[in-house]
Write a protein that holds these residues in place. Structure first.
Motif, PDB file in Angstrom:
ATOM      1  N   LEU A 135       0.827  -1.204   0.000  1.00 36.01           N
ATOM      2  CA  LEU A 135       0.000   0.000   0.000  1.00 36.01           C
ATOM      3  C   LEU A 135       0.862   1.255   0.000  1.00 36.01           C
ATOM      4  N   LYS A 136       1.906   1.274   0.829  1.00 38.88           N
ATOM      5  CA  LYS A 136       2.797   2.438   0.880  1.00 38.88           C
ATOM      6  C   LYS A 136       3.437   2.694  -0.491  1.00 38.88           C
ATOM      7  N   ALA A 137       3.888   1.624  -1.141  1.00 38.00           N
ATOM      8  CA  ALA A 137       4.508   1.779  -2.454  1.00 38.00           C
ATOM      9  C   ALA A 137       3.518   2.340  -3.468  1.00 38.00           C
ATOM     10  N   SER A 138       2.258   1.911  -3.387  1.00 35.81           N
ATOM     11  CA  SER A 138       1.244   2.415  -4.309  1.00 35.81           C
ATOM     12  C   SER A 138       0.918   3.875  -4.017  1.00 35.81           C
ATOM     13  N   LEU A 139       0.849   4.232  -2.743  1.00 40.11           N
ATOM     14  CA  LEU A 139       0.589   5.634  -2.377  1.00 40.11           C
ATOM     15  C   LEU A 139       1.726   6.542  -2.832  1.00 40.11           C
ATOM     16  N   ASP A 140       2.947   6.052  -2.727  1.00 37.73           N
ATOM     17  CA  ASP A 140       4.107   6.853  -3.140  1.00 37.73           C
ATOM     18  C   ASP A 140       4.087   7.159  -4.639  1.00 37.73           C
ATOM     19  N   LEU A 141       3.466   6.292  -5.428  1.00 37.91           N
ATOM     20  CA  LEU A 141       3.424   6.501  -6.877  1.00 37.91           C
ATOM     21  C   LEU A 141       2.572   7.697  -7.272  1.00 37.91           C
ATOM     22  N   GLN A 142       1.772   8.212  -6.328  1.00 36.75           N
ATOM     23  CA  GLN A 142       0.940   9.380  -6.619  1.00 36.75           C
ATOM     24  C   GLN A 142       1.771  10.635  -6.878  1.00 36.75           C
ATOM     25  N   GLN A 143       3.049  10.593  -6.542  1.00 41.82           N
ATOM     26  CA  GLN A 143       3.938  11.734  -6.795  1.00 41.82           C
ATOM     27  C   GLN A 143       4.161  11.952  -8.293  1.00 41.82           C
ATOM     28  N   ASP A 144       3.939  10.929  -9.082  1.00 42.39           N
ATOM     29  CA  ASP A 144       4.102  11.033 -10.531  1.00 42.39           C
ATOM     30  C   ASP A 144       2.991  11.926 -11.110  1.00 42.39           C
ATOM     31  N   PRO A 145       3.341  12.954 -11.859  1.00 42.22           N
ATOM     32  CA  PRO A 145       2.328  13.853 -12.436  1.00 42.22           C
ATOM     33  C   PRO A 145       1.304  13.136 -13.313  1.00 42.22           C
ATOM     34  N   ASP A 146       1.662  11.972 -13.825  1.00 40.95           N
ATOM     35  CA  ASP A 146       0.741  11.226 -14.690  1.00 40.95           C
ATOM     36  C   ASP A 146      -0.196  10.319 -13.903  1.00 40.95           C
ATOM     37  N   HIS A 147       0.011  10.249 -12.586  1.00 36.12           N
ATOM     38  CA  HIS A 147      -0.857   9.391 -11.779  1.00 36.12           C
ATOM     39  C   HIS A 147      -2.250  10.016 -11.704  1.00 36.12           C
ATOM     40  N   PRO A 148      -3.319   9.216 -11.796  1.00 36.96           N
ATOM     41  CA  PRO A 148      -4.680   9.795 -11.780  1.00 36.96           C
ATOM     42  C   PRO A 148      -5.037  10.511 -10.485  1.00 36.96           C
ATOM     43  N   PHE A 149      -4.329  10.219  -9.379  1.00 37.04           N
ATOM     44  CA  PHE A 149      -4.615  10.863  -8.098  1.00 37.04           C
ATOM     45  C   PHE A 149      -3.571  11.924  -7.729  1.00 37.04           C
ATOM     46  N   HIS A 150      -2.736  12.307  -8.685  1.00 45.26           N
ATOM     47  CA  HIS A 150      -1.619  13.212  -8.380  1.00 45.26           C
ATOM     48  C   HIS A 150      -2.090  14.554  -7.815  1.00 45.26           C
ATOM     49  N   LYS A 151      -3.156  15.115  -8.342  1.00 46.05           N
ATOM     50  CA  LYS A 151      -3.600  16.445  -7.916  1.00 46.05           C
ATOM     51  C   LYS A 151      -4.216  16.440  -6.516  1.00 46.05           C
ATOM     52  N   ALA A 152      -4.785  15.318  -6.115  1.00 42.71           N
ATOM     53  CA  ALA A 152      -5.384  15.213  -4.777  1.00 42.71           C
ATOM     54  C   ALA A 152      -5.013  13.842  -4.203  1.00 42.71           C
ATOM     55  N   PRO A 153      -3.726  13.667  -3.849  1.00 41.37           N
ATOM     56  CA  PRO A 153      -3.240  12.345  -3.428  1.00 41.37           C
ATOM     57  C   PRO A 153      -3.869  11.858  -2.125  1.00 41.37           C
TER      58      PRO A 153
END
Length: 280
Positions: free
Chosen positions: A39-57
């Motif tokens: 879960l932590k690794a998946s949450l950390d991926l939100q830092q990528d601008p292309d991640h769908p949750f990047h704007k509101a992680p």
């Protein structure tokens, strides 16, 4: 009892609502550790601008341990079997994600196929029949399977389960990892466990599926099927049955791992990714 989960940037309080597990025992439970790290690794991926949750992680705010079940409790072999928890995962907009999870960890399943040497098409599958109370069944038919527990390798766990449930000794090098072959070139957006998730909406279990396929003399198969068909492991109330391969998909209509094993085997055969069947 409460403590902060290590490894996260912001404190993640873990509130243990039950009295039959300590902080140390929970942190030693392999399924809990694998789940929170994934879960932590998946949450950390939100830092990528292309991640769908990047704007509101989203962020893991807290964990509540609601129930714990032990196996072999009050013995020197006691170990945690299941943990039910609720994770509070929210973003700054106040939106939350469903966080109730039943943790049981990784499992292995084995597709065991016998092929008579005098036939190019005939195949038989070794199955187990046993009570599965969660399904309301006393005679649930499925391929051999079991939990990883503390085994260091998946293939080692598979070989152990085969020995326990069928009485057959299978060497690790005779097992082909169908899951690895299928996922070898698959898109991997997150660091998920290397297995098939039968119910990701409610539990963490991932199942790694192995193949054991042998060409044998017909008389050997007749002797083996006669011996296995009536074999019962009294401790688990398991009866071993032999099923024509052509009926396997019908069993899979009820059992997810059986259907997954059948579909992986068929697809990998068509793609020529499986190695040649070995003789016994």
């Amino acid at each position: 009892m409460a403590f902060n989960l290590p490894g996260f940037k912001n404190p993640v309080p873990v509130n243990i609502k039950v009295g039959n597990i300590t902080e140390g025992e929970l942190l030693r439970f392999r399924a809990f550790n694998d789940w929170q790290k994934t879960l932590k690794a998946s949450l950390d991926l939100q830092q990528d601008p292309d991640h769908p949750f990047h704007k509101a992680p989203y962020e893991l705010k807290s964990i509540e341990i609601q129930s714990v079940d032990w196996f072999a409790k009050n013995t020197d072999r006691a170990f945690v079997g299941f943990v039910k928890l609720e994770a509070d995962v929210r973003n700054e907009e106040g939106k939350s994600l469903p966080g109730i999870a039943f943790l049981r960890g990784m499992s292995v399943a084995m597709l065991m196929i016998l092929r008579p040497s005098d036939s190019k098409t005939e195949r038989w599958v070794i199955m187990t029949e046993q009570p599965r109370i969660p399904a309301g069944s006393l005679r649930f038919l499925e391929i051999p399977a079991g939990m990883m527990d503390d085994h260091k390798t998946f293939s080692g766990a598979a070989a152990k389960e085969i020995k326990e449930e069928t009485g057959l000794t299978v060497h690790e090098h005779d097992l082909q990892d169908l899951t690895s072959l299928a996922l070898k070139n698959a898109e991997n957006l997150e660091s998920l466990q290397y297995g098939m998730y039968p119910s990701p909406g409610g539990q963490d279990e991932s199942i790694r599926i192995f193949l054991w396929e042998k060409v044998m003399d017909r008389q050997e198969i007749v002797g083996l099927t006669g011996r296995l068909s009536g074999k019962r492991a009294s401790s688990e109330m398991i009866t071993i049955r032999i099923l024509p391969y052509e009926q396997l998909w019908e069993v899979g209509a009820r059992d997810a791992k059986t259907l997954a094993a059948w579909s992986l085997y068929e697809a990998l055969k068509r793609s020529r990714r499986l190695s040649n069947t070995k003789t016994w």
